[in-house]
Design a protein around this motif. Sequence first.
Motif, mmCIF file in Angstrom:
data_model
loop_
_atom_site.group_PDB
_atom_site.id
_atom_site.type_symbol
_atom_site.label_atom_id
_atom_site.label_comp_id
_atom_site.label_asym_id
_atom_site.label_seq_id
_atom_site.Cartn_x
_atom_site.Cartn_y
_atom_site.Cartn_z
ATOM 1 N N ASP A 82 0.855 -1.193 0.000
ATOM 2 C CA ASP A 82 0.000 0.000 0.000
ATOM 3 C C ASP A 82 0.898 1.253 0.000
ATOM 4 O O ASP A 82 1.854 1.332 0.777
ATOM 5 N N HIS A 83 0.610 2.202 -0.863
ATOM 6 C CA HIS A 83 1.346 3.481 -0.911
ATOM 7 C C HIS A 83 2.864 3.317 -0.990
ATOM 8 O O HIS A 83 3.606 3.938 -0.209
ATOM 9 N N HIS A 180 -6.925 9.934 4.653
ATOM 10 C CA HIS A 180 -6.566 8.854 5.574
ATOM 11 C C HIS A 180 -6.868 9.252 7.023
ATOM 12 O O HIS A 180 -6.907 10.436 7.336
ATOM 13 N N HIS A 211 -9.375 5.099 -1.592
ATOM 14 C CA HIS A 211 -8.551 5.179 -0.378
ATOM 15 C C HIS A 211 -9.282 5.994 0.680
ATOM 16 O O HIS A 211 -10.230 6.712 0.378
ATOM 17 N N GLY A 212 -8.805 5.862 1.912
ATOM 18 C CA GLY A 212 -9.392 6.658 2.996
ATOM 19 C C GLY A 212 -10.853 6.330 3.192
ATOM 20 O O GLY A 212 -11.676 7.212 3.415
ATOM 21 N N ASN A 254 -10.273 0.608 0.477
ATOM 22 C CA ASN A 254 -9.201 0.478 1.475
ATOM 23 C C ASN A 254 -9.647 0.869 2.881
ATOM 24 O O ASN A 254 -10.131 1.991 3.081
HETATM 25 ZN ZN ZN Z 1 -4.532 4.898 1.198
#
Ligand code: ZN
Length: 306
Positions: A82-83, A180, A211-212, A254
Amino acid sequence: MSLVSGRDLLAAAGAGGRAVGAFNFSNLEFLQAIVAAADARQTPAFLATSESAIEYAGLESIVAMTRATAETTKVPLCLHLDHGKDLALIRRCVEAGYTSVMIDASSLPFEENLRQTRAVVQMAHAAGVSVEAELGRLVGREDGVVVAEREALFVDPAEAARFVAETGIDSLAPAIGTAHGAFKFKGEPKLDFDRLGKVREATGGLPLVLHGASSVPQNLLDKCERYGLDVKGARGVPEPDLVRAIAMGVSKVNVDTDLRLAFAAEVRHVFSEQPKDFDPRHYLGRARDAVRELVEQKMELFGLAK
Ligand code: ZN
Ligand code: TD3
């Protein structure tokens, strides 16, 4: 079974309206909780580790325990970075047995993001590993960005079309207003669905990633407060917004923060109830159960649970 590629998992999500959850872990208990939930609900999942999770647990330990845990079920699972920002670490993950990696060069200028992402795609695809990339930036309440500036950091649909065509990525994370952590919004939560629709159109059905996506649900906040975890002012993405995003083409969602809250609240619950118990298998075991239950609820919400 053995780990499958991210591309295969996203294909399992099907044509639309359903999404695979990506759940972060950095220790044995979270990993076991996610895999147990996947097995109980016969639902595929991304097992996600950040760069800092790798720093915490060690790359070889993560790969070994993930492979061993995945063998306990027939449900397809994927080990995902991830990331990823460090190109050398992304390469180490591919070589060590990850089956999916994210290159997050979204904080760099567009052309540089494109260049780095293309290089990662070439390297990863040669090993059968799929690649996710990000466009636009995720900014939250704590980043101190005023509302007017926020949208300038969101994904540009025209750029997304070019980015996808020129990189060959397997999935794209477009920034549409999430952030996030537990403190995503100052006022009312607001996602840019209009922009999501335009990105969907511009990228020809490529799987999209949100995401987030933690919801920071009220019942979890109540439990945190009851046992003394101070997360006042926490706010997440409302569940109906997640359902709407999934209906619009998001096929990977996510979640990390909600699992952390559930785990920490349950550890505190056990400690407050059992002042004489210091066996880690008791408090970690109960916290693991709390995470498994929450992951099952997420799988249900994302529409793939059996
Ligand atoms: Zn993320
Ligand atoms: O990539 N991740 C997980 C790592 C973020 C740090 O918490 C997400 O997009 C999940 O975000 P969140 O914080 O909403 O669970």
